[in-house]
Motif scaffolding. Structure first.
Motif, PDB file in Angstrom:
ATOM      1  N   GLU A  59      22.534  42.639  62.159  1.00 31.52           N
ATOM      2  CA  GLU A  59      21.912  42.598  60.835  1.00 31.52           C
ATOM      3  C   GLU A  59      23.022  42.418  59.816  1.00 31.52           C
ATOM      4  O   GLU A  59      23.926  43.255  59.713  1.00 31.52           O
ATOM      5  CB  GLU A  59      21.153  43.898  60.573  1.00 31.52           C
ATOM      6  CG  GLU A  59      20.501  43.943  59.221  1.00 31.52           C
ATOM      7  CD  GLU A  59      19.786  45.267  58.972  1.00 31.52           C
ATOM      8  OE1 GLU A  59      19.682  45.640  57.796  1.00 31.52           O
ATOM      9  OE2 GLU A  59      19.354  45.916  59.945  1.00 31.52           O
ATOM     10  N   THR A  79      12.921  38.535  67.435  1.00 27.87           N
ATOM     11  CA  THR A  79      13.582  38.965  66.200  1.00 27.87           C
ATOM     12  C   THR A  79      14.335  37.802  65.563  1.00 27.87           C
ATOM     13  O   THR A  79      14.297  37.620  64.342  1.00 27.87           O
ATOM     14  CB  THR A  79      14.553  40.127  66.488  1.00 27.87           C
ATOM     15  OG1 THR A  79      13.808  41.217  67.048  1.00 27.87           O
ATOM     16  CG2 THR A  79      15.261  40.587  65.228  1.00 27.87           C
ATOM     17  N   GLU A  85      13.622  34.630  65.809  1.00 22.22           N
ATOM     18  CA  GLU A  85      12.642  33.712  65.214  1.00 22.22           C
ATOM     19  C   GLU A  85      12.118  34.246  63.890  1.00 22.22           C
ATOM     20  O   GLU A  85      11.961  33.488  62.934  1.00 22.22           O
ATOM     21  CB  GLU A  85      11.494  33.440  66.190  1.00 22.22           C
ATOM     22  CG  GLU A  85      11.919  32.554  67.341  1.00 22.22           C
ATOM     23  CD  GLU A  85      10.760  31.963  68.111  1.00 22.22           C
ATOM     24  OE1 GLU A  85       9.617  31.975  67.596  1.00 22.22           O
ATOM     25  OE2 GLU A  85      10.992  31.466  69.219  1.00 22.22           O
ATOM     26  N   GLU A  86      11.884  35.555  63.814  1.00 19.10           N
ATOM     27  CA  GLU A  86      11.430  36.143  62.554  1.00 19.10           C
ATOM     28  C   GLU A  86      12.496  36.021  61.471  1.00 19.10           C
ATOM     29  O   GLU A  86      12.186  35.744  60.313  1.00 19.10           O
ATOM     30  CB  GLU A  86      11.020  37.606  62.751  1.00 19.10           C
ATOM     31  CG  GLU A  86       9.679  37.766  63.414  1.00 19.10           C
ATOM     32  CD  GLU A  86       8.570  36.995  62.715  1.00 19.10           C
ATOM     33  OE1 GLU A  86       8.408  37.137  61.485  1.00 19.10           O
ATOM     34  OE2 GLU A  86       7.857  36.231  63.392  1.00 19.10           O
ATOM     35  N   THR A  87      13.758  36.214  61.855  1.00 24.07           N
ATOM     36  CA  THR A  87      14.863  36.056  60.897  1.00 24.07           C
ATOM     37  C   THR A  87      14.900  34.628  60.378  1.00 24.07           C
ATOM     38  O   THR A  87      15.042  34.394  59.177  1.00 24.07           O
ATOM     39  CB  THR A  87      16.205  36.430  61.558  1.00 24.07           C
ATOM     40  OG1 THR A  87      16.150  37.802  61.961  1.00 24.07           O
ATOM     41  CG2 THR A  87      17.367  36.224  60.607  1.00 24.07           C
ATOM     42  N   LYS A 128      12.452  32.425  60.272  1.00 22.27           N
ATOM     43  CA  LYS A 128      11.264  32.129  59.466  1.00 22.27           C
ATOM     44  C   LYS A 128      11.294  32.842  58.114  1.00 22.27           C
ATOM     45  O   LYS A 128      10.708  32.355  57.151  1.00 22.27           O
ATOM     46  CB  LYS A 128       9.999  32.516  60.236  1.00 22.27           C
ATOM     47  CG  LYS A 128       9.739  31.625  61.437  1.00 22.27           C
ATOM     48  CD  LYS A 128       8.567  32.130  62.252  1.00 22.27           C
ATOM     49  CE  LYS A 128       8.341  31.284  63.481  1.00 22.27           C
ATOM     50  NZ  LYS A 128       7.271  31.833  64.338  1.00 22.27           N
ATOM     51  N   THR A 129      11.981  33.986  58.035  1.00 20.04           N
ATOM     52  CA  THR A 129      12.016  34.764  56.806  1.00 20.04           C
ATOM     53  C   THR A 129      13.152  34.350  55.876  1.00 20.04           C
ATOM     54  O   THR A 129      12.963  34.228  54.670  1.00 20.04           O
ATOM     55  CB  THR A 129      12.149  36.269  57.135  1.00 20.04           C
ATOM     56  OG1 THR A 129      11.061  36.654  57.983  1.00 20.04           O
ATOM     57  CG2 THR A 129      12.126  37.116  55.874  1.00 20.04           C
ATOM     58  N   PHE A 130      14.357  34.128  56.452  1.00 23.73           N
ATOM     59  CA  PHE A 130      15.535  33.913  55.616  1.00 23.73           C
ATOM     60  C   PHE A 130      16.117  32.495  55.676  1.00 23.73           C
ATOM     61  O   PHE A 130      16.866  32.106  54.788  1.00 23.73           O
ATOM     62  CB  PHE A 130      16.637  34.904  55.995  1.00 23.73           C
ATOM     63  CG  PHE A 130      16.240  36.339  55.798  1.00 23.73           C
ATOM     64  CD1 PHE A 130      16.153  36.881  54.521  1.00 23.73           C
ATOM     65  CD2 PHE A 130      15.928  37.134  56.881  1.00 23.73           C
ATOM     66  CE1 PHE A 130      15.783  38.196  54.335  1.00 23.73           C
ATOM     67  CE2 PHE A 130      15.556  38.460  56.706  1.00 23.73           C
ATOM     68  CZ  PHE A 130      15.482  38.999  55.435  1.00 23.73           C
ATOM     69  N   ASP A 153      14.365  29.311  56.408  1.00 20.67           N
ATOM     70  CA  ASP A 153      13.204  28.474  56.704  1.00 20.67           C
ATOM     71  C   ASP A 153      13.142  27.191  55.883  1.00 20.67           C
ATOM     72  O   ASP A 153      12.167  26.451  55.968  1.00 20.67           O
ATOM     73  CB  ASP A 153      11.919  29.273  56.490  1.00 20.67           C
ATOM     74  CG  ASP A 153      11.727  29.691  55.038  1.00 20.67           C
ATOM     75  OD1 ASP A 153      12.726  29.776  54.291  1.00 20.67           O
ATOM     76  OD2 ASP A 153      10.570  29.944  54.647  1.00 20.67           O
ATOM     77  N   LYS A 154      14.174  26.924  55.099  1.00 20.54           N
ATOM     78  CA  LYS A 154      14.168  25.667  54.348  1.00 20.54           C
ATOM     79  C   LYS A 154      14.298  24.501  55.329  1.00 20.54           C
ATOM     80  O   LYS A 154      14.891  24.638  56.393  1.00 20.54           O
ATOM     81  CB  LYS A 154      15.287  25.654  53.321  1.00 20.54           C
ATOM     82  CG  LYS A 154      15.072  26.672  52.215  1.00 20.54           C
ATOM     83  CD  LYS A 154      16.178  26.629  51.196  1.00 20.54           C
ATOM     84  CE  LYS A 154      15.944  27.598  50.072  1.00 20.54           C
ATOM     85  NZ  LYS A 154      15.919  28.985  50.460  1.00 20.54           N
ATOM     86  N   SER A 165      19.906  27.292  62.773  1.00 22.65           N
ATOM     87  CA  SER A 165      20.418  28.519  63.386  1.00 22.65           C
ATOM     88  C   SER A 165      21.132  28.152  64.676  1.00 22.65           C
ATOM     89  O   SER A 165      20.552  27.490  65.540  1.00 22.65           O
ATOM     90  CB  SER A 165      19.272  29.479  63.689  1.00 22.65           C
ATOM     91  OG  SER A 165      18.573  29.805  62.509  1.00 22.65           O
ATOM     92  N   VAL A 213      13.444  25.817  62.024  1.00 23.97           N
ATOM     93  CA  VAL A 213      12.041  26.156  61.819  1.00 23.97           C
ATOM     94  C   VAL A 213      11.311  24.872  61.411  1.00 23.97           C
ATOM     95  O   VAL A 213      11.720  24.184  60.481  1.00 23.97           O
ATOM     96  CB  VAL A 213      11.880  27.229  60.721  1.00 23.97           C
ATOM     97  CG1 VAL A 213      10.406  27.492  60.445  1.00 23.97           C
ATOM     98  CG2 VAL A 213      12.586  28.520  61.118  1.00 23.97           C
TER      99      VAL A 213
END
Length: 163
Positions: free
Chosen positions: A66, A109, A111-113, A115-117, A119-120, A125, A140
């Protein structure tokens, strides 16, 4: 302008920084940010990854990293450094390691990162395995997180050159 990446060029020095960072600590995941530029070449968008900025302020374990907001200071410094040579550098994504030596696929986790931070449409990644030197790069998309390794090429950006 078509908002789709057609090619990704990764500077070999930036990639070396990622792998060296990952190999420094095989007991924990490490991570950082990717600095790059976008260019429209004959109507097709090319991403150049110019630099990798290790996150210094992190909470990490064997299966998680993190990055804290304080790490953004190094990102700003790198963008300013590259602004002298490159057109509009920006944070184009993040990287992290999977030191457990199994695969370089994103976890739930991860994938969520993404999509959240990250995702432009131009952000990517990179996941590396420091034990096997394997790696992959993801983006994404409207249909989910997809590997775009087939779009990637390694390049050497000379100190006095610009793209």
């Amino acid at each position: 302008m078509d908002q789709k990446l057609h090619q990704v060029y990764i500077d070999v020095n930036a990639f070396s920084k990622i792998m060296n960072h990952a190999k420094k600590n095989l007991s924990k995941e490490v991570g950082g940010f990717l600095i790059g530029c976008l260019y429209n070449i004959l109507g097709k968008i090319t991403l150049y990854i110019l630099d990798a900025v290790p996150a210094k302020s992190v909470t990490a374990s064997f299966v998680r990293v993190e990055m804290h907001p304080e790490s953004s200071i190094e990102v700003i410094d790198s963008i300013q450094k590259h602004s002298n040579k490159f057109n509009s550098p920006l944070c184009v994504g993040w990287y992290h390691s999977h030191p457990f030596g199994s695969k370089v696929s994103p976890s739930g986790t991860d994938e969520e990162t993404m999509k959240t931070f990250f995702d432009k449409w131009y952000q990517v990644s990179i996941i590396v395995d420091p034990k096997s030197d394997d790696w992959n790069i993801y983006q994404v998309t409207p249909s989910g997180v997809k590997s775009i390794k087939s779009l990637c090429y390694f390049v050497i950006l000379l100190e006095n050159s610009s793209v």
